[in-house]
Design a protein around this motif. Structure first.
Motif, PDB file in Angstrom:
ATOM      1  N   GLY B  80       0.806  -1.212   0.000  1.00 45.90           N
ATOM      2  CA  GLY B  80       0.000   0.000   0.000  1.00 45.90           C
ATOM      3  C   GLY B  80       0.841   1.265   0.000  1.00 45.90           C
ATOM      4  N   ARG B  81       2.153   1.110   0.003  1.00 42.41           N
ATOM      5  CA  ARG B  81       3.086   2.239   0.046  1.00 42.41           C
ATOM      6  C   ARG B  81       3.973   2.186  -1.196  1.00 42.41           C
ATOM      7  NH1 ARG B  81       2.781   3.842   5.501  1.00 42.41           N
ATOM      8  NH2 ARG B  81       3.575   5.813   4.674  1.00 42.41           N
ATOM      9  N   ASN B 444      -6.683  -6.830 -14.061  1.00 38.23           N
ATOM     10  CA  ASN B 444      -5.933  -5.577 -13.999  1.00 38.23           C
ATOM     11  C   ASN B 444      -5.702  -5.221 -12.542  1.00 38.23           C
ATOM     12  OD1 ASN B 444      -8.292  -4.389 -13.025  1.00 38.23           O
ATOM     13  ND2 ASN B 444      -8.853  -3.479 -14.991  1.00 38.23           N
ATOM     14  N   HIS B 445      -5.338  -3.985 -12.304  1.00 40.53           N
ATOM     15  CA  HIS B 445      -4.939  -3.558 -10.961  1.00 40.53           C
ATOM     16  C   HIS B 445      -6.124  -3.378 -10.015  1.00 40.53           C
ATOM     17  CE1 HIS B 445      -6.070  -0.105 -13.280  1.00 40.53           C
ATOM     18  NE2 HIS B 445      -6.109   0.659 -12.218  1.00 40.53           N
ATOM     19  N   ASP B 446      -7.340  -3.433 -10.546  1.00 42.13           N
ATOM     20  CA  ASP B 446      -8.517  -3.175  -9.726  1.00 42.13           C
ATOM     21  C   ASP B 446      -9.313  -4.438  -9.400  1.00 42.13           C
ATOM     22  OD1 ASP B 446      -9.230   0.038 -11.264  1.00 42.13           O
ATOM     23  OD2 ASP B 446      -8.247  -0.445  -9.366  1.00 42.13           O
ATOM     24  N   VAL B 447      -8.868  -5.570  -9.894  1.00 42.66           N
ATOM     25  CA  VAL B 447      -9.572  -6.828  -9.630  1.00 42.66           C
ATOM     26  C   VAL B 447      -8.539  -7.866  -9.214  1.00 42.66           C
ATOM     27  CG1 VAL B 447     -11.424  -6.307 -11.266  1.00 42.66           C
ATOM     28  CG2 VAL B 447      -9.403  -7.569 -12.043  1.00 42.66           C
ATOM     29  N   PRO B 448      -8.972  -8.896  -8.516  1.00 43.40           N
ATOM     30  CA  PRO B 448      -8.020  -9.957  -8.188  1.00 43.40           C
ATOM     31  C   PRO B 448      -7.435 -10.568  -9.453  1.00 43.40           C
ATOM     32  CG  PRO B 448     -10.033 -10.203  -6.921  1.00 43.40           C
ATOM     33  CD  PRO B 448     -10.302  -9.148  -7.933  1.00 43.40           C
ATOM     34  N   ARG B 449      -6.195 -11.015  -9.333  1.00 49.57           N
ATOM     35  CA  ARG B 449      -5.567 -11.626 -10.506  1.00 49.57           C
ATOM     36  C   ARG B 449      -6.293 -12.923 -10.866  1.00 49.57           C
ATOM     37  NH1 ARG B 449      -0.628  -9.660 -12.312  1.00 49.57           N
ATOM     38  NH2 ARG B 449       0.374  -8.112 -10.970  1.00 49.57           N
ATOM     39  N   ASP B 489      -6.704  -5.214  -4.465  1.00 53.14           N
ATOM     40  CA  ASP B 489      -5.799  -4.108  -4.188  1.00 53.14           C
ATOM     41  C   ASP B 489      -5.529  -4.011  -2.682  1.00 53.14           C
ATOM     42  OD1 ASP B 489      -6.569  -0.521  -4.375  1.00 53.14           O
ATOM     43  OD2 ASP B 489      -4.700  -1.541  -3.848  1.00 53.14           O
ATOM     44  N   PRO B 490      -4.249  -3.914  -2.272  1.00 50.70           N
ATOM     45  CA  PRO B 490      -3.032  -3.778  -3.060  1.00 50.70           C
ATOM     46  C   PRO B 490      -2.290  -5.087  -3.324  1.00 50.70           C
ATOM     47  CG  PRO B 490      -2.504  -3.284  -0.802  1.00 50.70           C
ATOM     48  CD  PRO B 490      -3.974  -3.634  -0.828  1.00 50.70           C
ATOM     49  N   ALA B 491      -2.900  -6.203  -2.947  1.00 55.07           N
ATOM     50  CA  ALA B 491      -2.198  -7.483  -3.102  1.00 55.07           C
ATOM     51  C   ALA B 491      -1.961  -7.843  -4.558  1.00 55.07           C
ATOM     52  CB  ALA B 491      -2.983  -8.593  -2.410  1.00 55.07           C
ATOM     53  N   ASN B 492      -2.742  -7.250  -5.450  1.00 57.15           N
ATOM     54  CA  ASN B 492      -2.560  -7.555  -6.868  1.00 57.15           C
ATOM     55  C   ASN B 492      -1.591  -6.601  -7.530  1.00 57.15           C
ATOM     56  OD1 ASN B 492      -4.110  -5.266  -6.728  1.00 57.15           O
ATOM     57  ND2 ASN B 492      -5.726  -5.970  -8.106  1.00 57.15           N
ATOM     58  N   ARG B 493      -0.826  -5.881  -6.730  1.00 56.41           N
ATOM     59  CA  ARG B 493       0.138  -4.900  -7.263  1.00 56.41           C
ATOM     60  C   ARG B 493       1.528  -5.246  -6.743  1.00 56.41           C
ATOM     61  NH1 ARG B 493      -3.738   0.469  -6.558  1.00 56.41           N
ATOM     62  NH2 ARG B 493      -5.539  -0.446  -7.625  1.00 56.41           N
ATOM     63  N   GLU B 494       1.887  -6.478  -6.970  1.00 52.29           N
ATOM     64  CA  GLU B 494       3.150  -6.991  -6.471  1.00 52.29           C
ATOM     65  C   GLU B 494       4.335  -6.360  -7.190  1.00 52.29           C
ATOM     66  OE1 GLU B 494       0.677  -8.623  -8.024  1.00 52.29           O
ATOM     67  OE2 GLU B 494       0.356 -10.647  -7.193  1.00 52.29           O
ATOM     68  N   ASN B 495       5.507  -6.478  -6.582  1.00 53.63           N
ATOM     69  CA  ASN B 495       6.733  -5.976  -7.200  1.00 53.63           C
ATOM     70  C   ASN B 495       7.235  -6.983  -8.225  1.00 53.63           C
ATOM     71  OD1 ASN B 495       6.734  -3.735  -5.462  1.00 53.63           O
ATOM     72  ND2 ASN B 495       7.773  -4.920  -3.877  1.00 53.63           N
ATOM     73  N   LEU B 496       7.285  -6.557  -9.463  1.00 59.73           N
ATOM     74  CA  LEU B 496       7.691  -7.489 -10.512  1.00 59.73           C
ATOM     75  C   LEU B 496       9.143  -7.921 -10.340  1.00 59.73           C
ATOM     76  CD1 LEU B 496       6.774  -8.944 -13.089  1.00 59.73           C
ATOM     77  CD2 LEU B 496       7.751  -7.037 -14.383  1.00 59.73           C
TER      78      LEU B 496
END
Lengths: 483, 652
Positions: B80-81, B444-449, B489-496
């Motif tokens: 989230g940061r 996408n970034h707004d729904v679960p993968r 979100d934010p779990a679906n915005r992992e660090n690639l």
């Protein structure tokens, strides 16, 4: 004498029209000298030596400056510089108090204790804050005369530095502020080698950090999380040549230093622990100087190449411009500088200039933190009487960044052209006679790039001409900073 | 002591020499390379045909950290940061994208955001504070331009994510008029007439947020700009956006998931669906987005012009190739006519034709999605209804493939078949309608993968097979190629970068091969789509799970047959139930070879048995809708698919 005066006239005119680096050298022989040579005058031989044939000599010295100034717009006069070491016309108050006591035995062994306290932000009468900051600069003992001619040792805290560029208020080649010790050996009176070893541990979480941990009973106790002592070593070779012509001498100096920070770990404000890698830095420098071309005449040329931590300096830990592995070792800096002074009975001119090229350790293109910069300043003066002289100053400074302005997203090269006018009351004739009382008027012409360095609404952003009209004093005597 | 000779150098000569040297040194330092990045705009890329592109959604903060010196406030692992990704990281890893085969990146917003709010950071870019300044977390303008240059040099287009609906949390409603923002005002029990209200993000009031205390209402609550420069939370820039009259100031949307209650509270009978829906839409269009994101009055001409100005600015500032528009359904329809027209006119005028405008209409209602492609509006939208009904419903949860056919058929009712004036066009310069360029995506970034609730890579790969064979523009969310499986979100915005940019990951390799296949057979990019088979059956029936369609382009054809059944082979017939075999436009006798990556390369021969056929003049027109030319029986393993092309066209 006449030929020398007419040459000097032509040199001064050339310098005033463009900018020029004259090349005599002189008065500022500073820390390279032994403590012995710094005792040039005995203020008062102590009447109370410790006995057993030990004589004591006390010396008091000081360097200081105080100024109050207006910007001619209702505010205080402000310093405006766009380079790292700009002209010092608008500098803020500063004070050093030097106390030295030399104890000499009847075998000529000498131990001299030097203490220098420096104060900033101490103008209670100006800001109403009874809370000036004081720092101990020198606190060392130097010993010599142990039967080995030319050998001396010192230990303590010391401003360990060579020759400066006075008008720009910095030491372009060698300037270490260190706690440690060293030795100097004079192979001949004119040839010496000095080596020193020091260390620091800055009050910065990147060098030293305590963190709170649960105490065995109640509350917390401190645990050292990060402890990175920074060792610094240096070596200086100096060779003087006297009487190349009557009164004329030359010298050259070679300098090197090295510093290192070992690995460590720090915890930031978000309690994130960050591994800190080993980091290093070094400097190589050379200086050529001459003196005696004119009364009090001198000139120096400096060269300095630094890498890594040495670019930031021993009193800094770089936190920006790091490589992706968090090291600074690939940062580099090349500096060329000059200082000069020439005088006659009626006229004097002093000046200084430098250029430097800086590149930080991050490997990114269009990095505005990388730059080239340069400045020159020339201060001619007319010695109207023994104690009154009229000084002028012209300077030009410019920075050439490698990136765009973050404020305007355009390419700008900050530059300032500055003119100064200083009627001065002085102890005597000479550009470096002190104390002085003086009025300082400076007009600084800022280009768009210089104004861009300040936020909108700041007076330095809004007006392309900044005025400084001040009244002040500067002095030094028996000072460890200036003679 | 030996005397050295006195140097025979005059002071004047020294003066002149030093003067020349210093001047020359300073002149040589003038930075021509940096000046170049400020030179006048010259486009460095042109899109030939958007249907041939493969879009990669790239969240800059999460892609790669190329410069640790802008890692201000980064807390590694706290998704989230800020995490530290930046434009330098994209530059450093462009090879990863090139090898994957993507040809366009949709980058998260570049503008300066409110730094942080309520313990979360504006790393995503949707909390605008300054419309025309860059986010220093990612670099400066020179770095952004460099990134675009590098991507263009690698034949990758750049689509910029923009927000027109709202700005960040830049003001509060001083409801109790005490001059400070209160987290909670009002009563604390259940008997108090006042409810807990946050002045940062109060509930929707169609009159505009009203001030009140325990004594009653006091009129419209003053709008107070925040002044927290340390977190960049203050009046928005440019200065005209700092006008309170430019905001609806009605408070946050509260209807979602409780439409009936919300209508009732507003005095509307929920049974009157039209009236209730209208109220819901009023909230969606004029309410603040949850989280205190202040809604702009996009109905005002001056606001519209200001938005047009700030976004046309970015077209020439960084030479982008299209806009992905956030929160489209939260802005009134007629705004999109004016905005889209102005953007297209500008892009065409500055040498950026084929500038793609597509938007996010986060809704499952197909008719609503399509409404934003009406004449004059957007070139395209994200095919959200397909994502929910097909990629989730069919591929993950086993819904019948007839759902796909129904949805695709409705496309021509719900979406415009009329190209937008000055809009996108094909490689021959023919305008393309929205029906042809919908943006297809799995997540996408707004729904679960896709893999979140059903971590079945076989299903993922099967869904990708449809993504890269259907018409429209395929879009992959970063991390899909590394089998990321984060939830909401934010779990679906992992660090690639935590994947190590593993190019040997099976999904990375599979996407790469699917893209190569798509490019090798142009009908998969540009072709007309004719559905050949869909079914209501999902059990043990012979055709359960089968979905098939032909792609036809310039005489070339491919038959795509997918089996979404997870456990049985299925075939393209239901003869046991009295249905005919699948029909095709290929002539009987044509031998078709499966070129699907990872397939078995099986061959299938078109016959005239099992279905009613006619003799067709070959090749049939691309949009042929006549009788069947041949019959085709294809068997497909579970969770697999086939792409069948004539043997003579098979590429090595």
């Amino acid at each position: 004498m006449k030929r020398r005066s007419s040459r000097l006239w032509r040199a001064c005119i050339t310098g005033l029209i463009g900018y020029a680096a004259l090349a005599p050298w002189g008065a500022t022989l500073a820390q390279a000298q032994t403590a012995d040579e710094q005792v040039t005058s005995v203020v008062s031989p102590s009447p109370d030596p410790p006995g057993n044939g030990v004589r004591g000599e006390f010396q008091f010295g000081s360097y200081g400056r105080v100024v109050v100034a207006s910007d001619l717009d209702g505010g205080a006069g402000k310093e405006v510089n766009v380079v790292s070491f700009g002209p010092r016309l608008q500098e803020s108050p500063y004070l050093e108090l030097d106390l030295a006591y030399a104890l000499r035995t009847n075998t000529d062994a000498e131990f001299k204790t030097v203490i220098t306290a420096a104060l900033v932000n101490a103008m209670f009468h100006y800001d109403g804050d009874f809370d000036g900051q004081i720092a101990l600069r020198n606190a060392f003992v130097e010993a010599s005369g142990f039967g080995v001619e030319g050998l001396s040792f010192w230990a303590g805290s010391r401003m360990y530095r060579g020759d400066d560029i006075y008008l720009l208020n910095f030491w372009p080649m060698d300037n270490l502020n260190t706690v440690g010790g060293g030795t100097r050996y004079a192979f001949t009176p004119d040839m010496s080698l000095a080596v020193h070893f020091g260390a620091n541990r800055l009050d910065n979480r990147l060098q030293f950090q305590n963190v709170a941990v649960p105490a065995p009973t109640f509350g917390t106790e401190n645990r050292i999380l990060n402890d990175r002592l920074r060792p610094i070593v240096s070596a200086r070779w100096e060779h003087l040549f006297h009487e190349l012509a009557p009164g004329v001498g030359m010298k050259y100096v070679v300098w090197g230093d090295f510093q290192r920070l070992g690995e460590g770990v720090t915890r930031d404000n978000n309690d994130v622990e960050i591994e800190l890698p080993t980091d290093t830095g070094y400097t190589l420098g050379a200086q050529v100087g001459a003196w005696g071309f004119t009364p009090n005449g001198f000139a120096n040329l400096f060269f300095r190449y630094s890498r890594g931590l040495a670019v930031a300096g021993e009193l800094n830990i770089p936190t920006a411009g790091l490589a992706t592995d968090r090291t600074y070792a690939s940062a580099s800096q090349v500096r060329l500088g000059t200082s000069f002074n020439a005088e006659s009975r009626w006229i004097g001119v002093t000046g200084g200039a430098y250029m430097q090229w800086f590149s930080d350790a991050d490997d990114v293109n269009y990095d505005r933190d990388d730059y080239a910069e340069g400045v020159f300043a020339v201060r001619p003066a007319i010695f109207i009487t023994d104690h009154f002289h009229q000084a002028f100053e012209i300077s030009y400074q410019r920075r050439v960044p490698e990136g765009l302005s973050p404020r305007t997203d355009s390419y700008l090269e900050p530059a300032i052209l500055q003119f100064g006018f200083m009627p001065t009351l002085s102890l005597g004739r000479g550009m470096y006679r002190r104390p002085v009382l003086r009025i300082i008027y400076a007009a600084s012409l800022l280009n768009a790039g210089a104004r861009d360095l300040f936020p909108e609404g700041d007076p330095r952003h809004e007006a392309s001409t900044q005025h400084f009209l001040g009244l002040g004093a500067e002095w030094w005597f028996n000072s460890s900073t200036y003679r | 002591m030996r005397r050295l000779p006195v140097p025979r150098i005059s002071l004047s000569r020294i003066c002149a020499t030093t003067f020349i040297a210093l001047t020359a040194a300073l002149a040589l330092s003038c930075n021509n390379e940096v000046v170049r990045v400020t030179e006048q705009f010259t486009p460095t890329s042109q899109v030939v045909d958007w249907r041939g592109e493969v879009v990669y959604q790239l969240m800059v903060d999460r892609f790669a950290n190329g410069d640790i010196n802008n890692d201000h406030g980064v807390i590694p692992g706290d998704l989230g940061r800020y995490q530290g990704g930046d434009w330098q990281g994209v530059i450093d890893n462009v090879d990863y994208l090139v090898e994957l085969g993507v040809t366009a990146v949709w980058i998260s917003p570049v503008v300066r955001n409110v730094e942080t709010d309520a313990g979360f950071d504006g790393y995503h870019g949707y909390w605008t504070q300054d419309f025309t300044d860059v986010n220093p977390h990612f670099g400066d303008i020179a770095k952004l331009r460099e990134m675009v240059d590098v991507l263009h040099a690698n034949n990758i287009r750049v689509i910029l994510d923009i927000v027109t609906n709202h700005v960040g949390q830049v003001f509060y409603y001083d409801i109790n008029r005490n001059g400070r923002p209160d987290e909670s005002i009002g009563g604390s029990g259940t008997n108090s007439p006042l409810v807990r209200t946050s002045e940062y993000d109060p509930d929707f009031d169609i009159r505009g947020i009203q001030g009140y205390t325990s004594l009653g209402e006091s009129g419209p609550a003053p709008t107070i700009w925040m002044d927290m420069p340390e977190i960049n939370r203050g009046a928005p820039e440019p200065a005209e956006f700092a006008n309170p009259e430019w905001y609806w100031r009605r408070g946050r949307v509260t209807v979602w998931g409780r439409e009936a209650d919300a209508c009732r509270q507003a005095g509307i009978d929920p049974a009157n669906w039209d009236a209730c829906y209208n109220y819901v839409r009023i909230q969606e269009v004029t309410g603040d987005f949850p989280g205190g994101l202040k809604d702009l009055r996009t109905d005002l001409p001056e606001v519209r012009q200001a938005l047009i100005d700030v976004f046309t600015f970015w077209i020439t500032e960084i030479d982008i190739d299209g806009f992905r528009i956030d929160t489209v359904k939260h802005v009134e329809h007629d705004f999109w006519v004016q905005f889209s027209t102005a953007i297209r006119d500008y892009a065409n005028a500055v040498g950026k034709p084929n500038f793609l405008l597509f938007g996010e209409v986060f809704d499952g209602a197909d008719w609503l999605l399509g409404s934003y492609t009406a004449p004059g509006m957007l070139d395209s939208v994200f095919y959200f209804s397909q994502k929910f009904q097909v990629y989730d419903g069919v591929f993950k949860y086993g819904a019948p493939t007839a759902v796909i056919e129904d949805l695709w058929t409705e496309r021509y009712e719900n979406y415009s078949s009329i190209p937008q004036p000055g809009g996108v066009f094909d490689f021959q310069g023919n305008p393309l309608p929205p029906t042809s360029v919908l943006v297809n995506f799995l997540d996408n970034h707004d729904v679960p993968r896709f893999l979140f609730d059903l971590p079945d890579v076989d299903r993922l790969h099967n869904a990708l097979r449809l993504l890269f064979t259907q018409d429209g523009i395929p879009c992959i969310y970063y991390g899909t190629e590394q089998q990321f499986s984060g939830g909401n979100d934010p779990a679906n915005r992992e660090n690639l970068w935590e994947s190590g940019f593993d190019r040997s990951n099976p999904t990375y390799q599979y996407i790469r091969s699917l893209i190569q296949m798509r490019r090798a057979y142009p009908e998969l990019m540009y072709g007309y789509l004719g559905i050949a088979w869909s079914t209501e059956r999902t059990g043990d029936e012979e055709d359960a799970g089968i979905f098939a369609f032909e792609r036809r382009f310039a005489g070339n054809r491919a038959m795509v047959v997918l089996n979404v059944h997870t456990s049985k082979n299925s075939v393209t017939t239901a003869e046991s139930l009295g249905a005919e075999r699948m029909t095709t436009t290929f002539a009987p006798g044509t031998v078709l070879v499966d070129v699907m990556p990872g397939g078995d390369g099986a061959t299938f021969t078109v016959t005239d048995e099992g279905c009613t056929t006619v003799a067709c003049e070959q090749p049939v027109p691309d949009d042929y809708r006549g009788s069947a030319c041949g019959c085709l029986l294809v068997d497909v393993p579970p969770n697999m698919g086939r792409v069948l092309v004539e043997r003579s066209r098979v590429q090595p």
